[in-house]
Design a protein around this motif. Sequence first.
Motif, PDB file in Angstrom:
ATOM      1  N   GLN A   1      -5.541   4.469   5.985  1.00  0.00           N
ATOM      2  CA  GLN A   1      -6.398   3.725   6.907  1.00  0.00           C
ATOM      3  C   GLN A   1      -7.629   3.164   6.214  1.00  0.00           C
ATOM      4  O   GLN A   1      -8.004   2.013   6.432  1.00  0.00           O
ATOM      5  CB  GLN A   1      -6.806   4.601   8.091  1.00  0.00           C
ATOM      6  CG  GLN A   1      -7.351   3.791   9.251  1.00  0.00           C
ATOM      7  CD  GLN A   1      -6.330   2.800   9.777  1.00  0.00           C
ATOM      8  OE1 GLN A   1      -5.233   3.173  10.158  1.00  0.00           O
ATOM      9  NE2 GLN A   1      -6.683   1.519   9.791  1.00  0.00           N
ATOM     10  N   ASP A   2      -8.268   3.965   5.338  1.00  0.00           N
ATOM     11  CA  ASP A   2      -9.428   3.466   4.589  1.00  0.00           C
ATOM     12  C   ASP A   2      -9.058   2.232   3.769  1.00  0.00           C
ATOM     13  O   ASP A   2      -9.795   1.241   3.738  1.00  0.00           O
ATOM     14  CB  ASP A   2      -9.968   4.541   3.633  1.00  0.00           C
ATOM     15  CG  ASP A   2     -10.835   5.591   4.320  1.00  0.00           C
ATOM     16  OD1 ASP A   2     -11.050   5.501   5.551  1.00  0.00           O
ATOM     17  OD2 ASP A   2     -11.291   6.522   3.608  1.00  0.00           O
ATOM     18  N   LEU A   3      -7.916   2.287   3.093  1.00  0.00           N
ATOM     19  CA  LEU A   3      -7.498   1.172   2.241  1.00  0.00           C
ATOM     20  C   LEU A   3      -7.115  -0.047   3.067  1.00  0.00           C
ATOM     21  O   LEU A   3      -7.493  -1.174   2.730  1.00  0.00           O
ATOM     22  CB  LEU A   3      -6.341   1.608   1.345  1.00  0.00           C
ATOM     23  CG  LEU A   3      -6.695   2.723   0.358  1.00  0.00           C
ATOM     24  CD1 LEU A   3      -5.457   3.183  -0.401  1.00  0.00           C
ATOM     25  CD2 LEU A   3      -7.801   2.296  -0.592  1.00  0.00           C
ATOM     26  N   LEU A   4      -6.389   0.163   4.142  1.00  0.00           N
ATOM     27  CA  LEU A   4      -6.013  -0.958   5.014  1.00  0.00           C
ATOM     28  C   LEU A   4      -7.252  -1.621   5.608  1.00  0.00           C
ATOM     29  O   LEU A   4      -7.358  -2.851   5.618  1.00  0.00           O
ATOM     30  CB  LEU A   4      -5.075  -0.488   6.122  1.00  0.00           C
ATOM     31  CG  LEU A   4      -3.678  -0.074   5.681  1.00  0.00           C
ATOM     32  CD1 LEU A   4      -2.942   0.630   6.820  1.00  0.00           C
ATOM     33  CD2 LEU A   4      -2.876  -1.263   5.178  1.00  0.00           C
ATOM     34  N   ASP A   5      -8.191  -0.822   6.093  1.00  0.00           N
ATOM     35  CA  ASP A   5      -9.412  -1.378   6.699  1.00  0.00           C
ATOM     36  C   ASP A   5     -10.225  -2.177   5.689  1.00  0.00           C
ATOM     37  O   ASP A   5     -10.743  -3.249   5.999  1.00  0.00           O
ATOM     38  CB  ASP A   5     -10.291  -0.261   7.267  1.00  0.00           C
ATOM     39  CG  ASP A   5      -9.716   0.377   8.516  1.00  0.00           C
ATOM     40  OD1 ASP A   5      -8.774  -0.187   9.109  1.00  0.00           O
ATOM     41  OD2 ASP A   5     -10.202   1.469   8.892  1.00  0.00           O
TER      42      ASP A   5
ATOM     43  N   VAL B   1       0.858  -1.180   0.000  1.00  0.00           N
ATOM     44  CA  VAL B   1       0.000   0.000   0.000  1.00  0.00           C
ATOM     45  C   VAL B   1       0.897   1.234   0.000  1.00  0.00           C
ATOM     46  O   VAL B   1       1.795   1.345   0.834  1.00  0.00           O
ATOM     47  CB  VAL B   1      -0.926   0.013   1.239  1.00  0.00           C
ATOM     48  CG1 VAL B   1      -1.767   1.283   1.274  1.00  0.00           C
ATOM     49  CG2 VAL B   1      -1.818  -1.226   1.264  1.00  0.00           C
ATOM     50  N   THR B   2       0.653   2.145  -0.947  1.00  0.00           N
ATOM     51  CA  THR B   2       1.479   3.351  -1.021  1.00  0.00           C
ATOM     52  C   THR B   2       0.706   4.503  -1.650  1.00  0.00           C
ATOM     53  O   THR B   2      -0.375   4.312  -2.210  1.00  0.00           O
ATOM     54  CB  THR B   2       2.793   3.094  -1.778  1.00  0.00           C
ATOM     55  OG1 THR B   2       3.705   4.167  -1.554  1.00  0.00           O
ATOM     56  CG2 THR B   2       2.561   2.918  -3.270  1.00  0.00           C
ATOM     57  N   VAL B   3       1.287   5.676  -1.544  1.00  0.00           N
ATOM     58  CA  VAL B   3       0.763   6.902  -2.144  1.00  0.00           C
ATOM     59  C   VAL B   3       1.861   7.462  -3.040  1.00  0.00           C
ATOM     60  O   VAL B   3       3.043   7.414  -2.682  1.00  0.00           O
ATOM     61  CB  VAL B   3       0.401   7.940  -1.056  1.00  0.00           C
ATOM     62  CG1 VAL B   3      -0.050   9.250  -1.679  1.00  0.00           C
ATOM     63  CG2 VAL B   3      -0.678   7.384  -0.136  1.00  0.00           C
ATOM     64  N   CYS B   4       1.480   7.969  -4.197  1.00  0.00           N
ATOM     65  CA  CYS B   4       2.503   8.521  -5.092  1.00  0.00           C
ATOM     66  C   CYS B   4       2.029   9.817  -5.733  1.00  0.00           C
ATOM     67  O   CYS B   4       0.835  10.096  -5.784  1.00  0.00           O
ATOM     68  CB  CYS B   4       2.892   7.508  -6.157  1.00  0.00           C
ATOM     69  SG  CYS B   4       1.602   7.146  -7.367  1.00  0.00           S
ATOM     70  N   HIS B   5       2.995  10.574  -6.215  1.00  0.00           N
ATOM     71  CA  HIS B   5       2.725  11.800  -6.966  1.00  0.00           C
ATOM     72  C   HIS B   5       3.906  12.039  -7.904  1.00  0.00           C
ATOM     73  O   HIS B   5       5.043  12.176  -7.454  1.00  0.00           O
ATOM     74  CB  HIS B   5       2.546  13.004  -6.038  1.00  0.00           C
ATOM     75  CG  HIS B   5       2.391  14.291  -6.791  1.00  0.00           C
ATOM     76  ND1 HIS B   5       1.209  14.639  -7.416  1.00  0.00           N
ATOM     77  CD2 HIS B   5       3.267  15.294  -7.048  1.00  0.00           C
ATOM     78  CE1 HIS B   5       1.371  15.813  -7.998  1.00  0.00           C
ATOM     79  NE2 HIS B   5       2.607  16.230  -7.812  1.00  0.00           N
TER      80      HIS B   5
END
Length: 177
Positions: free
Chosen positions: A93-97, A27-31
């Motif tokens: 948190q939304d994605l993990l949950d 799980v990650t965030v990118c830009h």
Amino acid sequence: MADFKSKILEQVTNIKGQNNNFSVSCVTVCHNEYQIIQQFLDHYRSIGCARFIIVDDNSDDGTSEILEEQRDVILFRPSNGARFRENVGNWRQDLLDHFCDGQWVTLPDVDEFLYYKQMPSTLPELANEMESLDNEALLAVMLDMYGDRQFYEQTYSGERPLIEEFPYFDGSVAQIR
């Protein structure tokens, strides 16, 4: 795709195919990670990640287009004016949950490549080992890697693999190889 609900994320793609073997997800965030995103995906695939859950924070350099084509990526974008600074924790948190409850997960930034010298050959094997010891998490130290230039000159060109451009770490002239 229809069952994920969030006030701050919009799901763009889903896993292509019927693979449900997700013993370790990433799980990650990118830009704007066009130069490194394929290396990132290849590295984590090589150590056993079978699913990527990625928030693309409004990239405009082609990153989104690369991610949309990946068979093992569930791609999200911010919605309703959600911004990184205020919402990154809630995005994760939304994605993990929703996607990762009770599963093993790695949460790197796109420029963080996990290397663990004593690790079994794959993350799923490591997860199995951790479970056999009744462990629920593995904490790791992150080392920032650098090239042989002044700190303010450290810019990734994308011309060579990341580890080749940045082989040094803090306090040492030793290289990782």
